[in-house]
Design an enzyme around this catalytic site. Structure first.
Site, short mmCIF file in Angstrom:
data_model
loop_
_atom_site.label_atom_id
_atom_site.label_comp_id
_atom_site.label_asym_id
_atom_site.label_seq_id
_atom_site.Cartn_x
_atom_site.Cartn_y
_atom_site.Cartn_z
N TYR A 1 0.59 -1.22 0.15
CA TYR A 1 0.02 0.03 0.03
C TYR A 1 0.82 1.19 -0.08
O TYR A 1 0.79 2.18 -0.80
CB TYR A 1 -0.89 -0.18 1.20
CG TYR A 1 -1.93 1.05 1.37
CD1 TYR A 1 -3.01 1.40 0.27
CD2 TYR A 1 -1.61 2.27 2.11
CE1 TYR A 1 -3.88 2.22 0.56
CE2 TYR A 1 -2.49 3.37 2.16
CZ TYR A 1 -3.71 3.50 1.39
OH TYR A 1 -4.49 4.36 1.54
P1 NDP Z 1 -13.66 2.79 0.65
O1 NDP Z 1 -13.30 1.38 0.77
O2 NDP Z 1 -14.84 3.32 1.41
O3 NDP Z 1 -13.76 3.26 -0.83
C1 NDP Z 1 -13.03 2.77 -1.81
C2 NDP Z 1 -13.54 2.95 -3.19
O4 NDP Z 1 -12.87 2.52 -4.36
C3 NDP Z 1 -15.05 2.23 -3.32
O5 NDP Z 1 -15.90 3.14 -3.69
C4 NDP Z 1 -14.79 1.01 -4.13
O6 NDP Z 1 -15.92 0.97 -4.96
C5 NDP Z 1 -13.55 1.83 -5.16
N1 NDP Z 1 -12.67 0.75 -5.91
C6 NDP Z 1 -12.12 -0.02 -5.29
N2 NDP Z 1 -11.63 -0.84 -6.36
C7 NDP Z 1 -12.10 -0.37 -7.41
C8 NDP Z 1 -11.79 -0.59 -8.80
N3 NDP Z 1 -11.03 -1.84 -9.42
N4 NDP Z 1 -12.46 -0.17 -9.83
C9 NDP Z 1 -13.16 1.08 -9.32
N5 NDP Z 1 -13.43 1.27 -8.00
C10 NDP Z 1 -12.67 0.77 -7.13
O7 NDP Z 1 -12.60 3.58 1.33
P2 NDP Z 1 -11.89 5.33 1.27
O8 NDP Z 1 -13.03 5.89 0.65
O9 NDP Z 1 -11.19 5.41 2.32
O10 NDP Z 1 -10.88 4.99 -0.14
C11 NDP Z 1 -10.83 6.08 -0.86
C12 NDP Z 1 -9.44 6.32 -1.41
O11 NDP Z 1 -8.92 6.97 -0.19
C13 NDP Z 1 -8.49 5.18 -1.75
O12 NDP Z 1 -7.56 5.33 -2.62
C14 NDP Z 1 -7.63 5.25 -0.30
O13 NDP Z 1 -6.42 4.41 -0.35
C15 NDP Z 1 -7.47 6.51 0.08
N6 NDP Z 1 -7.38 6.91 1.28
C16 NDP Z 1 -8.00 6.40 2.54
C17 NDP Z 1 -7.57 6.69 3.93
C18 NDP Z 1 -8.42 6.36 4.81
O14 NDP Z 1 -8.10 6.44 6.03
N7 NDP Z 1 -9.82 6.04 4.75
C19 NDP Z 1 -6.56 7.37 4.14
C20 NDP Z 1 -5.54 7.70 2.80
C21 NDP Z 1 -6.13 7.55 1.77
P3 NDP Z 1 -16.30 -0.74 -5.48
O15 NDP Z 1 -15.83 -1.61 -4.64
O16 NDP Z 1 -17.76 -0.42 -5.75
O17 NDP Z 1 -15.50 -0.66 -6.85
#
Ligand code: NDP
Length: 255
Positions: free
Chosen positions: A159
């Site tokens: 990650y």
């Molecule tokens: P969530 O798991 O709530 O959101 C992740 C999103 O990514 C979901 O909507 C999921 O939708 C989508 N996703 C995952 N894989 C795919 C794919 N192959 N194609 C399209 N969509 C995809 O977590 P977060 O909101 O926390 O994450 C959002 C971003 O924020 C990420 O990049 C994460 O690394 C980053 N982040 C989060 C932090 C935290 O503490 N939460 C801190 C720092 C960064 P679906 O499954 O429907 O495809």
């Protein structure tokens, strides 16, 4: 389009990973700021429900199923935006996955592959499709990295490496397209309450408290707090900012 007098009035903005967490919060914030939003992710039901909810409030929103690991899906999502709303002004490349904490030497190749495919190839696929659609007029892109894209955190090596790569892609694209009017920035959120972290917290007792302690503010973020910073970076109000990584971290990197 409803005139909200907002930061993103009349802009067409694509959000990947819009089905939950920071992406879903971004859909609300960007729409409230006047954008027509295109919601992309794999889970269709969540996307269509969210789009309908926004339209019920008088906003413009459309959903497109998209797996960012697939280049043709990224192109289809961008085409959906330009066909539905006429152009693409902004994109928030937010889709990403975490993976369970584990010592580096015990992690399997499949974990590394899944994380890199989504977090790095996903941004790569989206950038290519989005920049192609934004030229020659210009636009603004924000990639979602992480504080883990700037510093190391133990037991999350793939990650951490993937989010450092997102910073690299951001800087490379910003450099290449700055003179053609495309700005490319990243945000580096600290611990934020979303499906990723709720899962981690549930499986790792005490982790939430430990993460809260890592921030100067002593708390995790609401997803909307990250989305607010992204809205500004996508807006014309940040017109002289490109190639930067904005921490949205409650002071995590400050101590
Ligand atoms: P969530 O798991 O709530 O959101 C992740 C999103 O990514 C979901 O909507 C999921 O939708 C989508 N996703 C995952 N894989 C795919 C794919 N192959 N194609 C399209 N969509 C995809 O977590 P977060 O909101 O926390 O994450 C959002 C971003 O924020 C990420 O990049 C994460 O690394 C980053 N982040 C989060 C932090 C935290 O503490 N939460 C801190 C720092 C960064 P679906 O499954 O429907 O495809």
């Amino acid at each position: 389009m409803l005139d909200t007098g907002g930061l993103l009035q009349d802009k067409v903005v694509l959000i990947t990973g819009a089905s939950s967490g920071i992406g879903a919060a971004a859909a609300h914030v960007f729409a409230r700021e006047g954008a027509s939003v295109v919601l992309a992710a794999r889970r269709e039901e969540q996307l269509t429900t969210l789009a309908a909810e926004l339209r019920d409030k008088g906003f413009e929103a459309s959903a497109v199923v998209c797996d960012v690991t697939r280049a043709e899906d990224a192109r289809r999502a961008v085409a959906h935006a330009t066909e539905r709303f006429g152009r693409l002004d902004g994109a928030f490349n937010n889709a990403g996955i975490g993976g369970d904490p584990s010592p580096l030497h015990e992690m399997g190749d499949e974990v590394y592959d899944a994380i890199f495919d989504t977090n790095v190839r996903g941004v790569w696929n989206c950038l290519r499709a989005e920049i192609g659609a934004m030229l020659p007029g210009g636009g603004a892109i924000v990639n979602n990295s992480s504080v883990g894209g700037l510093v190391a955190i133990p037991t999350a090596a793939p990650y951490i490496a993937s989010k450092h790569a997102v910073v690299g892609l951001t800087r490379a694209a910003a450099e290449e397209y700055a003179r053609q009017g495309v700005r490319v920035n990243a945000v580096a959120p600290g611990p934020t309450r979303s499906e990723i972290t709720v899962g981690w917290f549930a499986r790792n007792p005490g982790l939430e408290e430990r993460m809260e302690e890592t921030t100067a503010q002593g708390r995790t973020a609401a997803p909307e707090e990250v989305a607010e910073a992204v809205a500004w970076l996508l807006s014309d109000r940040s017109s002289y900012i490109t190639g930067t990584v904005l921490p949205v971290d409650g002071g995590y990197l400050n101590h």
